[in-house]
Scaffold this active site. Structure first.
Site, PDB file in Angstrom:
ATOM      1  N   ALA A  35     -38.587  61.946 -31.549  1.00 27.07           N
ATOM      2  CA  ALA A  35     -38.606  63.323 -32.026  1.00 27.07           C
ATOM      3  C   ALA A  35     -37.844  64.285 -31.117  1.00 27.07           C
ATOM      4  CB  ALA A  35     -40.051  63.790 -32.197  1.00 27.07           C
ATOM      5  N   ASN A  38     -34.164  63.496 -30.915  1.00 29.27           N
ATOM      6  CA  ASN A  38     -33.552  63.884 -32.192  1.00 29.27           C
ATOM      7  C   ASN A  38     -33.219  65.367 -32.202  1.00 29.27           C
ATOM      8  OD1 ASN A  38     -34.096  61.254 -33.013  1.00 29.27           O
ATOM      9  ND2 ASN A  38     -35.760  61.822 -34.399  1.00 29.27           N
ATOM     10  N   GLU A 233     -41.475  73.306 -50.779  1.00 32.57           N
ATOM     11  CA  GLU A 233     -41.631  74.751 -50.976  1.00 32.57           C
ATOM     12  C   GLU A 233     -40.959  75.564 -49.873  1.00 32.57           C
ATOM     13  OE1 GLU A 233     -45.701  75.955 -51.876  1.00 32.57           O
ATOM     14  OE2 GLU A 233     -46.127  73.873 -52.412  1.00 32.57           O
ATOM     15  N   GLY A 258     -36.588  61.953 -39.604  1.00 32.43           N
ATOM     16  CA  GLY A 258     -35.888  62.899 -38.733  1.00 32.43           C
ATOM     17  C   GLY A 258     -35.599  64.238 -39.374  1.00 32.43           C
ATOM     18  N   GLY A 260     -37.671  66.710 -40.165  1.00 33.73           N
ATOM     19  CA  GLY A 260     -38.356  67.792 -39.451  1.00 33.73           C
ATOM     20  C   GLY A 260     -37.702  68.105 -38.115  1.00 33.73           C
ATOM     21  N   ASP A 261     -37.231  67.074 -37.435  1.00 30.55           N
ATOM     22  CA  ASP A 261     -36.543  67.291 -36.153  1.00 30.55           C
ATOM     23  C   ASP A 261     -35.230  68.037 -36.366  1.00 30.55           C
ATOM     24  OD1 ASP A 261     -38.591  65.763 -34.964  1.00 30.55           O
ATOM     25  OD2 ASP A 261     -37.482  63.909 -35.322  1.00 30.55           O
TER      26      ASP A 261
END
Length: 318
Positions: A35, A38, A233, A258, A260-261
């Site tokens: 994370a 990344n 959303e 990845g 979100g990273d």
């Protein structure tokens, strides 16, 4: 001055070709994935001067991690461990469509990162850092890793850096109650929190919609900024009492790992470049969409790619 310092574990990701199963495949693709690294890679590719801190075994596998991160412009500050006494964590990712779904198997016990201490790391990078970033994965790895996470967050704050923390809850590492207690101990050392709405509800025991969750967390823990992601959303951010909303950019999903990273990387890169909140959230959403089109954990993207998404100029490049 260093723009961004991150701290955490990076593993080797081993994946069979799409459509094949781990139990029958004869080949595995090998890539770096973690994370915090990344985020460092995504931010570096978007123009930030990024440093990644960690502990690795002094072995060909450890050097493989360093080589891959450096190839994307990330500077590395690593404590090298005896390969006879520690190892590099790995994870196996088997892509599968519905109804099977994608499966992840971790093999990270006794990884070098579990014994890391602040004294082993080149923490001088924090003294000149504008931002410091880590996630809720790292303190779940071991008591030593948790202690080092706290120490680095405290040191970054003392140095005047903005400290960002992505909750990144992993059910395969710990249960919600244990995680919540650990997170809340860290929150006094965090300025910017990234949290999925689902985890805010199920792990942090927060109620309400994303705006209410952001207000509740900011009030309870005195965060400067709270960013609540909501999947398809989009995201909601609260900063200095003002609410910002950002939708998603449509993307064909080739590899969601990845995403979100990449969102965090896009946000931090734009903030580092002087971007306002609205622009930074837009870059975050664009970087996340682009990552979904790229195989592997890393967001192999450019500022031009992000600008094209933001400007609505996607499609075939001729």
């Amino acid at each position: 001055m260093t723009d961004l310092v991150t701290f955490g574990e990076t593993m080797l990701r081993l994946s069979p070709p799409r459509g094949e199963r781990l139990e029958t495949t004869e080949t595995l693709d090998v890539q770096a994935g973690g994370a915090e690294s990344n985020v460092a890679v995504g931010a570096a590719r978007l123009g930030a001067d990024a440093v990644w801190l960690s502990k690795l075994p002094e072995s060909p596998l450890g050097r493989r991690i360093i080589g891959e991160l450096r190839s994307h412009g990330v500077r590395t500050g690593v404590s090298w461990a005896d390969p006879e006494a520690s190892r590099l964590g790995t994870y196996y990712l088997e892509h599968g469509g519905e109804p099977r779904g994608t499966n992840v198997i971790y093999d990270r016990a006794d990884a070098a990162i579990t014994t890391v201490t602040p004294a082993e790391l080149p923490t001088g990078a924090l003294e000149a850092a504008e931002y410091f970033h880590t996630t809720g994965i790292t303190p779940a790895l071991s008591e030593r890793a948790a202690e080092t996470t706290t120490a680095l967050l405290r040191a970054a704050g003392d140095a005047g850096a903005t400290r960002s923390f992505d909750l990144n809850y992993r059910a395969k590492l710990w249960d919600p109650e244990t995680a919540r207690a650990a997170y809340e101990d860290l929150f006094e050392h965090v300025d910017t929190l990234f949290v999925p709405r689902r985890d805010a509800r199920e792990v942090l025991d927060r109620e309400g919609d994303a705006v209410e969750i952001a207000h509740g967390l900011a009030s309870a823990f005195d965060f400067e900024t709270v960013v609540v992601t909501r999947g398809t959303e989009g995201a909601v951010a609260l900063r200095n009492g003002e609410v910002y909303e950002q939708g998603v950019f449509e993307a064909d999903t080739y590899d969601a790992i990845g995403t979100g990273d990449a969102f965090v990387a896009g946000y931090l890169a734009k903030r580092i470049d002087g971007g306002e909140m609205a622009d930074s959230l837009e870059w975050a959403a664009a970087a996340a969409a682009l990552k979904r089109t790229v195989d592997g954990d890393l967001a192999v993207i450019t500022p031009g790619d992000v600008e094209s998404v933001v400007d609505g100029a996607g499609g075939i490049n001729r």
